[in-house]
Design a protein around this motif. Sequence first.
Motif, PDB file in Angstrom:
ATOM      1  N   CYS A   1     -38.561  -5.006 -35.655  1.00  0.00           N
ATOM      2  CA  CYS A   1     -37.979  -5.707 -34.837  1.00  0.00           C
ATOM      3  C   CYS A   1     -37.003  -4.792 -33.623  1.00  0.00           C
ATOM      4  N   PHE A   2     -37.202  -5.348 -32.574  1.00  0.00           N
ATOM      5  CA  PHE A   2     -37.055  -4.825 -31.520  1.00  0.00           C
ATOM      6  C   PHE A   2     -36.241  -5.480 -30.490  1.00  0.00           C
ATOM      7  N   VAL A   3     -35.275  -5.149 -29.670  1.00  0.00           N
ATOM      8  CA  VAL A   3     -34.602  -5.903 -28.363  1.00  0.00           C
ATOM      9  C   VAL A   3     -34.706  -4.820 -27.211  1.00  0.00           C
ATOM     10  N   ALA A   4     -35.088  -5.821 -26.025  1.00  0.00           N
ATOM     11  CA  ALA A   4     -35.319  -4.947 -24.855  1.00  0.00           C
ATOM     12  C   ALA A   4     -34.371  -5.904 -23.750  1.00  0.00           C
ATOM     13  N   ALA A   5     -33.805  -5.151 -22.971  1.00  0.00           N
ATOM     14  CA  ALA A   5     -33.140  -5.531 -21.888  1.00  0.00           C
ATOM     15  C   ALA A   5     -33.240  -4.924 -20.585  1.00  0.00           C
ATOM     16  N   GLY A   6     -33.125  -5.940 -19.423  1.00  0.00           N
ATOM     17  CA  GLY A   6     -33.282  -5.187 -18.208  1.00  0.00           C
ATOM     18  C   GLY A   6     -33.000  -6.451 -17.265  1.00  0.00           C
ATOM     19  N   ASP A   7     -32.576  -5.954 -15.969  1.00  0.00           N
ATOM     20  CA  ASP A   7     -32.490  -7.227 -15.053  1.00  0.00           C
ATOM     21  C   ASP A   7     -31.606  -8.333 -15.548  1.00  0.00           C
ATOM     22  N   ASP A   8     -32.360  -9.688 -15.443  1.00  0.00           N
ATOM     23  CA  ASP A   8     -31.435 -10.733 -16.020  1.00  0.00           C
ATOM     24  C   ASP A   8     -32.080 -11.211 -17.343  1.00  0.00           C
ATOM     25  N   ALA A   9     -32.523 -10.378 -18.368  1.00  0.00           N
ATOM     26  CA  ALA A   9     -32.940 -10.662 -19.463  1.00  0.00           C
ATOM     27  C   ALA A   9     -32.771 -10.001 -20.763  1.00  0.00           C
ATOM     28  N   VAL A  10     -32.684 -10.431 -21.729  1.00  0.00           N
ATOM     29  CA  VAL A  10     -32.663  -9.905 -23.106  1.00  0.00           C
ATOM     30  C   VAL A  10     -33.685 -10.571 -24.067  1.00  0.00           C
ATOM     31  N   LEU A  11     -34.590  -9.678 -24.444  1.00  0.00           N
ATOM     32  CA  LEU A  11     -35.663 -10.195 -25.158  1.00  0.00           C
ATOM     33  C   LEU A  11     -35.661  -9.755 -26.550  1.00  0.00           C
TER      34      LEU A  11
ATOM     35  N   GLY B   1     -25.319 -16.633 -17.705  1.00  0.00           N
ATOM     36  CA  GLY B   1     -24.668 -15.841 -16.906  1.00  0.00           C
ATOM     37  C   GLY B   1     -24.893 -14.514 -16.569  1.00  0.00           C
ATOM     38  N   LEU B   2     -25.636 -13.823 -17.713  1.00  0.00           N
ATOM     39  CA  LEU B   2     -25.789 -12.263 -17.726  1.00  0.00           C
ATOM     40  C   LEU B   2     -26.734 -12.059 -16.486  1.00  0.00           C
ATOM     41  N   ARG B   3     -26.433 -11.039 -15.716  1.00  0.00           N
ATOM     42  CA  ARG B   3     -27.091 -10.789 -14.581  1.00  0.00           C
ATOM     43  C   ARG B   3     -27.268  -9.183 -14.480  1.00  0.00           C
ATOM     44  N   GLU B   4     -28.322  -8.783 -13.925  1.00  0.00           N
ATOM     45  CA  GLU B   4     -28.348  -7.159 -13.585  1.00  0.00           C
ATOM     46  C   GLU B   4     -28.370  -6.362 -14.748  1.00  0.00           C
ATOM     47  N   VAL B   5     -28.924  -6.755 -16.013  1.00  0.00           N
ATOM     48  CA  VAL B   5     -28.529  -5.841 -17.219  1.00  0.00           C
ATOM     49  C   VAL B   5     -29.102  -4.470 -16.720  1.00  0.00           C
ATOM     50  N   MET B   6     -28.232  -3.233 -17.238  1.00  0.00           N
ATOM     51  CA  MET B   6     -28.228  -1.969 -17.339  1.00  0.00           C
ATOM     52  C   MET B   6     -28.604  -1.336 -18.347  1.00  0.00           C
ATOM     53  N   SER B   7     -27.768  -1.628 -19.627  1.00  0.00           N
ATOM     54  CA  SER B   7     -28.021  -0.768 -20.629  1.00  0.00           C
ATOM     55  C   SER B   7     -27.731  -1.707 -21.728  1.00  0.00           C
ATOM     56  N   LEU B   8     -28.183  -0.831 -23.127  1.00  0.00           N
ATOM     57  CA  LEU B   8     -28.100  -1.744 -24.380  1.00  0.00           C
ATOM     58  C   LEU B   8     -28.138  -0.572 -25.484  1.00  0.00           C
ATOM     59  N   CYS B   9     -27.223  -0.961 -26.197  1.00  0.00           N
ATOM     60  CA  CYS B   9     -27.166  -0.398 -27.763  1.00  0.00           C
ATOM     61  C   CYS B   9     -27.274  -1.114 -28.871  1.00  0.00           C
ATOM     62  N   VAL B  10     -27.780  -0.702 -30.019  1.00  0.00           N
ATOM     63  CA  VAL B  10     -27.476  -1.470 -31.165  1.00  0.00           C
ATOM     64  C   VAL B  10     -26.734  -0.423 -32.179  1.00  0.00           C
ATOM     65  N   THR B  11     -25.817  -0.767 -32.942  1.00  0.00           N
ATOM     66  CA  THR B  11     -25.160   0.143 -33.995  1.00  0.00           C
ATOM     67  C   THR B  11     -25.670   0.143 -35.126  1.00  0.00           C
TER      68      THR B  11
ATOM     69  N   VAL C   1     -25.812  -3.071 -36.872  1.00  0.00           N
ATOM     70  CA  VAL C   1     -26.771  -4.064 -36.222  1.00  0.00           C
ATOM     71  C   VAL C   1     -26.222  -5.134 -35.010  1.00  0.00           C
ATOM     72  N   THR C   2     -24.968  -4.563 -34.733  1.00  0.00           N
ATOM     73  CA  THR C   2     -24.227  -5.209 -33.543  1.00  0.00           C
ATOM     74  C   THR C   2     -24.883  -4.831 -32.188  1.00  0.00           C
ATOM     75  N   TRP C   3     -25.281  -5.712 -31.501  1.00  0.00           N
ATOM     76  CA  TRP C   3     -25.861  -5.307 -30.153  1.00  0.00           C
ATOM     77  C   TRP C   3     -24.768  -5.441 -29.151  1.00  0.00           C
ATOM     78  N   PHE C   4     -24.997  -4.377 -28.058  1.00  0.00           N
ATOM     79  CA  PHE C   4     -23.809  -4.417 -26.896  1.00  0.00           C
ATOM     80  C   PHE C   4     -24.923  -4.312 -25.755  1.00  0.00           C
ATOM     81  N   VAL C   5     -24.456  -4.985 -24.703  1.00  0.00           N
ATOM     82  CA  VAL C   5     -25.394  -5.097 -23.357  1.00  0.00           C
ATOM     83  C   VAL C   5     -24.347  -4.928 -22.105  1.00  0.00           C
ATOM     84  N   GLY C   6     -24.613  -4.005 -21.328  1.00  0.00           N
ATOM     85  CA  GLY C   6     -23.768  -3.688 -20.132  1.00  0.00           C
ATOM     86  C   GLY C   6     -24.706  -4.219 -18.892  1.00  0.00           C
ATOM     87  N   ALA C   7     -23.927  -4.931 -18.133  1.00  0.00           N
ATOM     88  CA  ALA C   7     -24.570  -5.603 -17.034  1.00  0.00           C
ATOM     89  C   ALA C   7     -23.682  -5.922 -15.830  1.00  0.00           C
TER      90      ALA C   7
END
Length: 301
Positions: free
Chosen positions: A202-212, A228-238, A241-247
């Motif tokens: 199981c994987f999560v990918a993020a960047g620009d305007d997408a989280v996959l 409303g998420l735009r210009e995604v720059m960063s991602l971490c998973v604890t 299994v909590t996901w954090f996304v910086g945009a």
Amino acid sequence: MERVETASRWSLVEPLPGPNWYVSVWSDGAGTFWLTGLPSFGRPAPIARSTDGGHTWALEDLLSRRSHTRVRGAPGGEPWVIGERGMVVTRRDGTWKRVRTGLKGWVHGLWCPSPETVYLTADGAIARTHDAGRTWSFTETTFALSTVVGDGAGSFVAAGKDGVILRSDDGARWSVTREAQPMKQGNIPRYLRALATFAPGCFVAAGDDAVLRSDDGGRTWRDVTPQGLREVMSLCVTASVTWFVGALERIVRSDDRGATWVVEHAHEGPGHAWVYALDVDADGRGFAVGPHNTGYLRAAD
């Protein structure tokens, strides 16, 4: 589905040691956070360390005129730092050492499942070592890859320019599972900038305007991007299994693997619009960096 918390979970910290421009954050999971950045105002690229969960910072003594792109390490281990012109350094017994890899251009992706095993991505190549950098093996590709990760159970994923995604079952032979997305003429190239794993296969990918999200070892991907998420720059998973996304203008969190999202922090003012990088520990302590030498501290849950 997305909701907004009434109070921000992140507090602005400024200035960080500098003046500098930080673009990467990593926590070793034991209370130490690391930052790396770009040369600025005639100063070399910085590496900063905090041993109190991000409250206070001190600069390391490694001096480099080359930009740093990412810092990471094995959980509880020492950091590796990568950057332009093939720069790879690591810290061993308190001393920084340069590592020769044979890579010449920008090194963007860094994954360290153990102190001995490290994967790197660069323009046109995926490099790997299983002996702490003494020897390296390479897979040549035709893609500009910005990030790489494995699930610890035999599946690997790499991603990069125009949203391309590659996968592997051995870290050596790679195949394309998501083709590069066509761009309109004149547009700036788009990148998937961050990858993480949250369970075997199981994987999560993020960047620009997408989280996959992928649940089949990176073979197929579905969109779980919050509204409303735009210009995604960063991602971490604890570890929980909590996901954090910086945009742009916000930090968002998902506690159910992308099904629903919470806006944890909304930035104020044009000078603090982005989150370039973030990392959060299992206990909820986290740190993020943005423009103009600023950081954002997240207290433990």
